[in-house]
Motif scaffolding. Structure first.
Motif, PDB file in Angstrom:
ATOM      1  N   VAL A  16       0.466  -1.432   0.101  1.00 38.61           N
ATOM      2  CA  VAL A  16       0.080  -0.111  -0.028  1.00 38.61           C
ATOM      3  C   VAL A  16       0.925   1.088  -0.234  1.00 38.61           C
ATOM      4  N   LEU A  57      -8.721  -3.098   0.879  1.00 35.91           N
ATOM      5  CA  LEU A  57      -7.621  -1.492   0.665  1.00 35.91           C
ATOM      6  C   LEU A  57      -7.548  -1.436  -0.698  1.00 35.91           C
ATOM      7  N   LEU A  68      -6.066   2.639  -4.000  1.00 37.26           N
ATOM      8  CA  LEU A  68      -6.688   2.141  -3.069  1.00 37.26           C
ATOM      9  C   LEU A  68      -7.923   3.228  -2.569  1.00 37.26           C
ATOM     10  N   GLN A  71      -9.688   3.218   2.658  1.00 36.76           N
ATOM     11  CA  GLN A  71      -9.047   2.918   3.603  1.00 36.76           C
ATOM     12  C   GLN A  71      -7.522   2.041   3.922  1.00 36.76           C
ATOM     13  N   GLY A  72      -7.724   1.936   2.464  1.00 35.31           N
ATOM     14  CA  GLY A  72      -6.218   1.778   2.309  1.00 35.31           C
ATOM     15  C   GLY A  72      -4.782   2.903   1.999  1.00 35.31           C
TER      16      GLY A  72
END
Length: 228
Positions: A16, A57, A68, A71-72
């Motif tokens: 990420v 994510l 993304l 949340q990611g």
């Protein structure tokens, strides 16, 4: 970003952070660009993208870019905060040089507790940027939007100061140090050689300037705050 962000495995956090970093540069995030950036096999990257999507994510459609989710993004900012604060701590407190810190921070960012990270931030006086000029996300996940431009995009006659180095390659960073191409240095674009030739720049103040011929790898790694 409020409260504590859920921690994930080191590999998930690395992905990420990498996706965020590519997006930050305006690059298309695909399986291919991730494969090249991470130095992993296409099958490994494809499997991890599927896992990241299952974790909520990222979003990803076949043959489309990877993005993304909120949340990611929150997780990426949390990882980046840890990473960039550690880099700044290593330079400011432990006297590392900017070409030595990336791998150390890579290893430490997954191990430090949130409490330790905030103690580091407090000890450093809550810095806003790391040794490479990268903005450090706040504890609430706010990231400064840069007003800089890549050196490679500037026209001859443009004058500014070096504000950020995008590349973490140790050899490149040492080269920049040896040629005074460091954060805060004045830089003037003199000429762009034709047919894909180098960018000619002058670095330094007044009579102490030095002329450099920079290839695309360096010209695309330096962000400049342009003087108006």
């Amino acid at each position: 970003m409020t409260g504590t962000v859920e921690r994930h495995s080191a590999s998930v956090e690395d992905y990420v952070r990498t996706i965020y970093g590519l997006s930050e540069r305006g690059a298309a995030v695909t399986n291919t660009t991730l494969t090249n950036r991470l130095g992993l096999s296409p099958s490994s990257v494809s499997s991890m993208i599927t896992k990241l999507a299952q974790l909520g994510l990222v979003t990803h459609e076949r043959y489309r870019s990877v993005e993304l989710t909120e949340q990611g993004r929150r997780l990426a900012c949390d990882v980046l905060r840890r990473h960039r604060l550690l880099e700044q701590f290593l330079v400011e407190v432990l006297d590392y040089t900017w070409d030595e810190v990336h791998q150390e921070a890579d290893a430490l960012e997954h191990a430090v507790s949130d409490e330790l990270v905030e103690h580091i931030a407090s000890k450093l006086g809550h810095p806003t940027h790391d040794p490479h000029g990268d903005p450090i996300p706040t504890a609430d996940g706010v990231v400064e939007k840069p007003t800089t431009k890549l050196l490679d995009q500037l026209e001859p006659g443009t004058v500014g100061t070096i504000a950020r180095v995008w590349d973490t390659d140790s050899d490149l960073l040492r080269y920049l140090t040896e040629h005074a191409l460091t954060l805060g240095s004045r830089i003037e674009v003199v000429e762009r050689k034709p047919f894909g030739g180098p960018l000619v720049v002058r670095v330094g103040e007044a009579e102490e300037t030095e002329t450099h011929f920079l290839g695309s790898e360096i010209a695309q790694a330096l962000s400049i705050t342009v003087q108006h």
